[in-house]
Design a protein around this motif. Structure first.
Motif, mmCIF file in Angstrom:
data_model
loop_
_atom_site.group_PDB
_atom_site.id
_atom_site.type_symbol
_atom_site.label_atom_id
_atom_site.label_comp_id
_atom_site.label_asym_id
_atom_site.label_seq_id
_atom_site.Cartn_x
_atom_site.Cartn_y
_atom_site.Cartn_z
ATOM 1 N N ASP B 260 0.792 -1.224 0.000
ATOM 2 C CA ASP B 260 0.000 0.000 0.000
ATOM 3 C C ASP B 260 0.828 1.280 0.000
ATOM 4 O O ASP B 260 0.321 2.357 -0.332
ATOM 5 C CB ASP B 260 -0.931 0.034 1.227
ATOM 6 C CG ASP B 260 -2.254 -0.652 0.915
ATOM 7 O OD1 ASP B 260 -2.308 -1.375 -0.106
ATOM 8 O OD2 ASP B 260 -3.210 -0.467 1.679
ATOM 9 N N ARG B 287 -10.763 0.129 -4.280
ATOM 10 C CA ARG B 287 -10.351 0.617 -2.961
ATOM 11 C C ARG B 287 -10.193 2.136 -2.975
ATOM 12 O O ARG B 287 -9.068 2.661 -3.068
ATOM 13 C CB ARG B 287 -9.022 -0.036 -2.585
ATOM 14 C CG ARG B 287 -9.158 -1.548 -2.392
ATOM 15 C CD ARG B 287 -7.942 -2.084 -1.685
ATOM 16 N NE ARG B 287 -7.436 -1.144 -0.677
ATOM 17 C CZ ARG B 287 -6.170 -1.115 -0.254
ATOM 18 N NH1 ARG B 287 -5.288 -1.947 -0.744
ATOM 19 N NH2 ARG B 287 -5.788 -0.246 0.665
ATOM 20 N N PRO B 288 -11.295 2.825 -2.886
ATOM 21 C CA PRO B 288 -11.285 4.293 -2.968
ATOM 22 C C PRO B 288 -10.425 4.932 -1.878
ATOM 23 O O PRO B 288 -9.980 6.074 -2.022
ATOM 24 C CB PRO B 288 -12.750 4.662 -2.766
ATOM 25 C CG PRO B 288 -13.519 3.423 -3.001
ATOM 26 C CD PRO B 288 -12.628 2.290 -2.615
ATOM 27 N N ASP B 289 -10.177 4.201 -0.821
ATOM 28 C CA ASP B 289 -9.387 4.751 0.288
ATOM 29 C C ASP B 289 -7.908 4.867 -0.046
ATOM 30 O O ASP B 289 -7.207 5.751 0.440
ATOM 31 C CB ASP B 289 -9.527 3.839 1.507
ATOM 32 C CG ASP B 289 -9.102 2.411 1.170
ATOM 33 O OD1 ASP B 289 -9.652 1.852 0.195
ATOM 34 O OD2 ASP B 289 -8.204 1.868 1.850
ATOM 35 N N ARG B 290 -7.411 3.961 -0.895
ATOM 36 C CA ARG B 290 -5.987 3.909 -1.172
ATOM 37 C C ARG B 290 -5.528 5.157 -1.935
ATOM 38 O O ARG B 290 -6.271 5.736 -2.729
ATOM 39 C CB ARG B 290 -5.697 2.669 -2.038
ATOM 40 C CG ARG B 290 -4.233 2.286 -2.083
ATOM 41 C CD ARG B 290 -4.009 1.253 -3.176
ATOM 42 N NE ARG B 290 -2.728 0.574 -3.093
ATOM 43 C CZ ARG B 290 -1.576 1.126 -3.415
ATOM 44 N NH1 ARG B 290 -1.538 2.382 -3.779
ATOM 45 N NH2 ARG B 290 -0.463 0.420 -3.337
#
Lengths: 366, 366
Positions: B260, B287-290
């Motif tokens: 990540d 994975r919109p958070d990454r």
DNA sequence: GTGAAAGCGCTAACAC
DNA sequence: GTGTTAGCGCTTTCAC
């Protein structure tokens, strides 16, 4: 290697104990020389490792066996590499036929014509291969007027859009449209693509094309429309015309896809298809319910292979082969060689059928 | 046009009332002829539209001013069109320098060498431009041995991987590695790309490269590693090596992106970058958070422009210009022309710095 | 500085 | 069939 310099005709003649003319004959008209003499000469040639000097021959015969080709400035389109492939094929075919390909560049049509003159006057180039001809091209006109052998890759599109070769309006000394050319049958290409989509069950097949007026683009559109008409689906025909770029392709696709019944797109180029592909992918993501969209491109560029896009492939090698053939026909038909009858009577205009390469983007929903 | 055939030196001489030799001098050594005579001759040339016949000159001087270039079979890679551009630039530069480019094809290195012989023996080609040279290339060896002017585009990579020009192991008559070449400094290219990413705040910048052992690929990797080392980030260096294709690029990217902390990818080619781009896009969707991933490619192919990919652009025109320059140096240094001193003392090996074209894929998170 | 002679390597005529 | 004679258009001696 022992001798200081390369052997010449005279060297061979002395070695074979004949006159230098006989050696020349063995090379150029073997049949008129007595077999045993021929043998002897050939042996001498072999032993000495003699290679005829084509420059000297050229000076004498005024034939260079060299073809000129203008290297077009790399168009920024995505369809790169078709020129590469064509050039390779052309060089190869030429070589096989005892011809060479020489490159040159020119800023515009007029400069190109000036180069024709220079090339012929100074280096005695025998003929030319023209790519990228356009309506009312002054180059073909000039070449015809000056009786220079040439062949174009691409039809001489009338300003109207239909292929030439038809209207012979008046008795002008040179009918410009009526010169040797080789082209790819774009219409047949889109016909194949469209039929392929219909066979897969698609009913509403839209076309993403170039702005009206380009012969090539209109031809490709015609193939699509024809097929739809034949299938009795012409009523549903949807066209969007746009400049050739990925972004414009995406925009055009988005417009067309607002109609939920459209399930397939035939694109006039791989660039546009690439854009359409992106648009379709976004649509699929945002509306999982909608039927997946099938897409075909045109040119079978490396990009098409890369993104697994169905596309119409241009048989570049065939085009090159036929171009050389047509050129040879003209070269042989010139003054000296009476072999004009030898060459099979060939059409001066050749249309080559492309074929469809089916890939993921047009196969049943993944 | 009035006369039946083209004017020759004699025609001009008669017209200007001088000997044919004087005309020749006006053309080749204007300074040794008296100004007023020169004027008269030049006027005659103008009036008659005289063009010297290079074939005749060639027969006499043994110099053709023609360069040979083998047309490589289109590699299926996505990086098409760099050859197009190079060929155009080379032809253009050559033309400017009074040279011509002639194409030929060959199946393999041996066949190519045979073509060299044929080309030189029969048409008297002056020199060659070689692309795609490889370690222990028999072609450069042959050309060196036979004292044929040539230049390679691309360094003679040692089997090890480091650029040649260094180890001069023994006193062989011809040090093969030590011939004129022009190349693009791949290392500088990836250095620029990596620095660009570091400047944008990325800390963990991975490299997607080709399998070890390719000089070009290892060079590009070196530039990336160097930059990381200089920034004190070498500890975080992550490399994935893979074949050059879009699919492989995507797979390699997926592997790297499992970490990540990796927020940027420097890719050895546009093909691989294209795959990486697709992988990154999917990752962003799932994975919109990454953190979004920045990507750079190499070659600045049309595809890169199409998908708005940051890439290292090869200044093809510069390469062509320097190649012609190097070839000219060799041609002029030959027996006859004493102009050897005229030509600026030039390095026989030229490394050209590419530049980074920044596009969307490496700009701050969208 | 300018001109005359010779020849690059080959093929097109014509004789023999 | 084979050899002889002339160049193709240019440049390179080398006299003048």
């Amino acid at each position: 290697m022992a001798e200081g310099s390369r052997p010449t005709l005279v060297t061979v003649a002395e070695h074979a104990r004949v006159s230098r003319q006989t050696v020349s004959n063995v090379l150029n008209s073997p049949e008129i020389v007595r077999p045993e003499t021929r043998e002897r000469v050939l042996r001498a040639i072999e032993e000495l490792g003699y290679r005829p000097n084509v420059v000297a021959r050229q000076l004498r015969t005024r034939r260079s066996s060299v073809l000129g080709l203008r290297m077009p400035p790399a168009s920024d389109g995505i369809s790169g590499q078709v020129l590469d492939r064509f050039l390779h094929a052309l060089t190869d075919e030429a070589q096989r036929a005892g011809l060479r390909v020489m490159l040159f560049t020119a800023e515009d049509d007029d400069a190109e014509i000036r180069e024709y003159q220079t090339l012929r006057a100074t280096t005695g180039i025998d003929g030319f291969v023209l790519a990228n001809t356009h309506a009312g091209d002054p180059r073909t006109q000039w070449l015809c007027d000056h009786d220079v052998p040439f062949v174009t890759v691409g039809r001489p599109w009338d300003d109207g859009g239909a292929p030439g070769a038809s209207t012979s309006d008046d008795g002008l000394p040179h009918k410009v449209d009526d010169h040797p050319w080789v082209d790819i049958d774009g219409r047949a290409g889109t016909r194949a693509a469209t039929q392929h989509l219909l066979d897969a069950g698609h009913r509403r097949v839209a076309f993403l094309g170039w702005p009206e007026g380009s012969g090539v683009g209109d031809d490709r559109l015609a193939g699509w429309l024809e097929t739809l008409t034949d299938a009795g689906l012409a009523g549903d025909a949807v066209v969007q015309r746009t400049e050739d770029s990925v972004a414009m392709g995406a925009a055009a696709a988005n417009r067309v896809l607002r109609d939920d019944d459209v399930t397939a797109l035939v694109c006039v180029s791989d660039s546009i298809a690439l854009g359409a592909l992106a648009a379709a992918r976004e649509l699929a993501a945002s509306r999982p319910d909608r039927a997946p969209v099938a897409i075909t491109g045109f040119d079978d560029t490396p990009v098409a292979r890369a993104v697994d896009l169905t596309s119409v492939a241009q048989p570049v090698a065939d085009v090159a082969a036929r171009a050389i053939e047509l050129l040879r026909g003209q070269l042989d038909a010139r003054p000296d060689s009476p072999d004009a009858s030898t060459g099979v009577a060939q059409d001066r205009q050749v249309l080559i059928e492309p074929h469809l390469v089916v890939r993921a983007t047009s196969r049943a929903a993944r």
